[in-house]
Design an enzyme around this catalytic site. Structure first.
Site, PDB file in Angstrom:
ATOM      1  NE  ARG A   1      -3.495   7.586  -3.040  1.00 50.62           N
ATOM      2  CZ  ARG A   1      -3.752   8.418  -2.034  1.00 50.62           C
ATOM      3  NH1 ARG A   1      -3.133   9.583  -1.951  1.00 50.62           N
ATOM      4  NH2 ARG A   1      -4.613   8.098  -1.092  1.00 50.62           N
TER       5      ARG A   1
ATOM      6  CD  GLU B   1       3.657   7.576  -1.570  1.00 53.62           C
ATOM      7  OE1 GLU B   1       3.183   7.271  -0.460  1.00 53.62           O
ATOM      8  OE2 GLU B   1       3.197   8.481  -2.287  1.00 53.62           O
TER       9      GLU B   1
ATOM     10  CG  HIS C   1       1.729  10.619   0.898  1.00 56.75           C
ATOM     11  ND1 HIS C   1       1.413   9.526   0.134  1.00 56.75           N
ATOM     12  CD2 HIS C   1       0.557  11.297   1.028  1.00 56.75           C
ATOM     13  CE1 HIS C   1       0.131   9.531  -0.173  1.00 56.75           C
ATOM     14  NE2 HIS C   1      -0.424  10.610   0.368  1.00 56.75           N
TER      15      HIS C   1
HETATM   16  C1  DGY Z   1      -5.313  10.784   1.310  1.00 52.27           C
HETATM   17  O1  DGY Z   1      -6.119  11.129   2.189  1.00 52.27           O
HETATM   18  O2  DGY Z   1      -5.667  10.178   0.308  1.00 52.27           O
HETATM   19  C2  DGY Z   1      -3.880  11.179   1.503  1.00 52.27           C
HETATM   20  O3  DGY Z   1      -3.057  10.708   0.530  1.00 52.27           O
HETATM   21  C3  DGY Z   1      -3.398  10.830   2.883  1.00 52.27           C
HETATM   22  O4  DGY Z   1      -3.993  11.713   3.730  1.00 52.27           O
END
Ligand code: DGY
Length: 326
Positions: A240, A269, A287
């Protein structure tokens, strides 16, 4: 009995939608953009189930907007967008999509690691520009990968997969664990070492982030962490964005405090910290960690199965608050 109503906040692979349609009336936001908060609240007012994305904040106001809600299924493994304690307080089940995207995300982290170390994107740009003068001994000298030390921050499912994939490169593996617990797979298969965070920063040639975003991991990588890292080290983030203080990263990259970074996720983001895109020692992806056909299809099916269970008052397979069923 009336069929339950379900809202899906964005088009996802058909398999999950078709599965849901066998038992529910399903409405999908077919516009290729996140729904606004207003649109979302309007759509879910008479829904019993919702599948949403990391772009939606699932909080008290969301739950208030859907008084008939029986459950919420996240189309993501990360769930920092969900106020899980609030859902639990209301005895509403919430779920995520672990496991099905583990390899896809670890492979994406490897793509970033190799791309930033071997300057793949810069080299590709030169070829496309038509300016390549031919082979040159000093062109695009990158960093070695084989035999270098890989540091895994967050040795859960994806971090473990990332580390296991390093076997072909004969990399010593270090890892941290927020619980302090050893990772039996990494210890047994890779002779990996659980080390304090500072040691991982100082010893690693590549650091790959796989930790969830929590209050204690927000800005885990700030100015102090970059100062401790080797000047020849690379940072990879497929977890993240806010785990990294992007301003501090920008400064560290500019000052040569670290060699480079490969990022799939961002602090704000979809915005990018100004200045980042001008640097040549970063590789930036939009992402796409889980973005393989099979991972995304499996995510849709798992989210649908989870929601169907919740609609029937049963515990979903990958429930984030199973204690509500005790
Ligand atoms: C997640 O699954 O947490 C990703 O960031 C998106 O697929």
């Amino acid at each position: 009995m009336a069929r339950p109503k379900v809202y899906i906040t964005r088009e996802i692979p058909r398999a999950g939608i078709d599965l849901l349609r066998q038992a529910a009336d399903v409405e999908v936001n077919t516009e290729d953009r996140p729904v606004t908060r207003e649109e979302l609240f309007e759509r879910i007012a008479d829904c019993q189930g919702v599948i949403g994305l990391l772009t939606e904040r699932i909080d008290a106001a969301f739950f208030d907007a859907a008084p008939g809600l029986k459950g919420y299924a996240n189309y993501a493994v990360g769930f920092d967008n969900i106020d899980v304690p609030e859902a639990t307080r209301r005895k509403l089940p919430v779920s995520n999509t672990p496991d099905v995207l583990t390899n896809a995300t670890a492979e994406c982290a490897w793509a970033l690691l190799l791309a930033v170390a071997r300057r793949v994107v810069e080299s590709d740009a030169v070829m496309r520009s038509g300016d390549w003068p031919g082979w040159g001994p000093m062109q695009f000298i990158g960093g070695d990968v084989s035999g270098k030390t890989l540091g895994i921050v967050g040795a859960g499912r994806i971090g473990t997969a990332m580390a296991r994939m390093s076997r072909g490169f004969d990399m010593p593996v270090l890892y941290t664990s927020s619980s302090g617990r050893r990772n039996a797979v990494l210890d047994a298969e890779l002779n990996a070492r659980l080390v304090p965070f500072e040691e991982l920063l100082e010893q690693s040639d590549f650091i790959s982030l796989h930790t969830p975003l929590t209050p204690s991991t927000r800005h885990l990588f700030g100015a102090e962490a970059f100062r401790r890292m080797k000047r020849t080290a690379y940072l990879v983030n497929t977890a993240r964005g806010p785990v990294i203080d992007e301003q501090a990263l920008l400064a560290a990259l500019r000052a040569g405090e670290i060699a480079g970074a490969g990022l799939d996720v961002y602090e704000h983001e979809p915005a990018l910290t100004p200045g980042l895109a001008e640097l040549t020692n970063v590789v930036l992806l939009p992402h796409i960690g889980s973005g393989t056909a099979s991972a995304r299809t499996d995510m849709s099916v798992l989210a649908a199965r989870n929601l169907l269970a919740m609609l029937e008052g049963k515990k979903p397979e990958t429930c984030l608050n199973p204690e509500i069923y005790d």
